[in-house]
Design an enzyme around this catalytic site. Sequence first.
Site, short mmCIF file in Angstrom:
data_model
loop_
_atom_site.label_atom_id
_atom_site.label_comp_id
_atom_site.label_asym_id
_atom_site.label_seq_id
_atom_site.Cartn_x
_atom_site.Cartn_y
_atom_site.Cartn_z
N HIS A 64 28.21 -8.87 -12.47
CA HIS A 64 28.56 -8.70 -11.07
C HIS A 64 28.21 -7.28 -10.66
O HIS A 64 28.73 -6.33 -11.23
CB HIS A 64 30.05 -8.98 -10.87
CG HIS A 64 30.43 -10.36 -11.26
ND1 HIS A 64 30.61 -10.73 -12.58
CD2 HIS A 64 30.65 -11.47 -10.52
CE1 HIS A 64 30.91 -12.01 -12.63
NE2 HIS A 64 30.95 -12.49 -11.39
N ASP A 107 31.78 -19.96 -15.52
CA ASP A 107 31.47 -19.08 -14.39
C ASP A 107 32.35 -17.83 -14.41
O ASP A 107 33.03 -17.54 -15.40
CB ASP A 107 31.58 -19.84 -13.07
CG ASP A 107 33.01 -20.23 -12.70
OD1 ASP A 107 33.98 -19.80 -13.38
OD2 ASP A 107 33.17 -20.96 -11.71
N SER A 108 32.35 -17.10 -13.32
CA SER A 108 33.10 -15.85 -13.21
C SER A 108 34.59 -16.03 -13.45
O SER A 108 35.27 -15.10 -13.89
CB SER A 108 32.89 -15.24 -11.82
OG SER A 108 31.53 -15.06 -11.56
#
Length: 192
Positions: A64, A107-108
């Site tokens: 990110h 995922d995140s």
Amino acid sequence: MVVNVVIVAKKYFLFITLLIIQVSLPAHAGTDEKGWFNTFTDNVAETWREPEHYDLYIPAITWHARFAYDKRKTDRYNERPWGGGFGQSRWDEKGNWHGLYVMAFKDSWNKWEPIGGYGWESTWRPLPDDNFHLGLGFTAGVTARDNWKYIPVPVLLPLASIGYGPATFQMTYIPGTYNNGNVYFAWMRFQF
């Protein structure tokens, strides 16, 4: 109600954009030249019908962009997207790569995210050793996320790669706004 309109708009954004582009392009009456959409669908169909290789996908990293996130958010995000995938691919007469794939990864938020689609890369072999290759292209597909209730969402993203022989490090960047998107995602692709 406004939220529903936004969800519908996002869901059909790619379809509407492609339709507008296709309608706005001039027709080439009487020529043998194919339009971009026919070329795209022909390449997808040929990759499906006549694959040269089968591929194993291993997610490697998500990152990110720190300039686009609050630190408290990035501290909580998963950046080790374990998972896997499978695909089939071919090299065309120009040396460009075409692939169809499905992959699932954490995922995140550490929730499963499936993705599937078609990828294309223009490929360069800048060294005398033709095993070394660089690629730049795009992927078009569909993904679904836990925080969007697994509603299918179309994606159109850039692709880049560096590889040697059957092993390729492939990557994309998901654009976004502050605290949303702006994610670098990369995986290994092994060609069999």
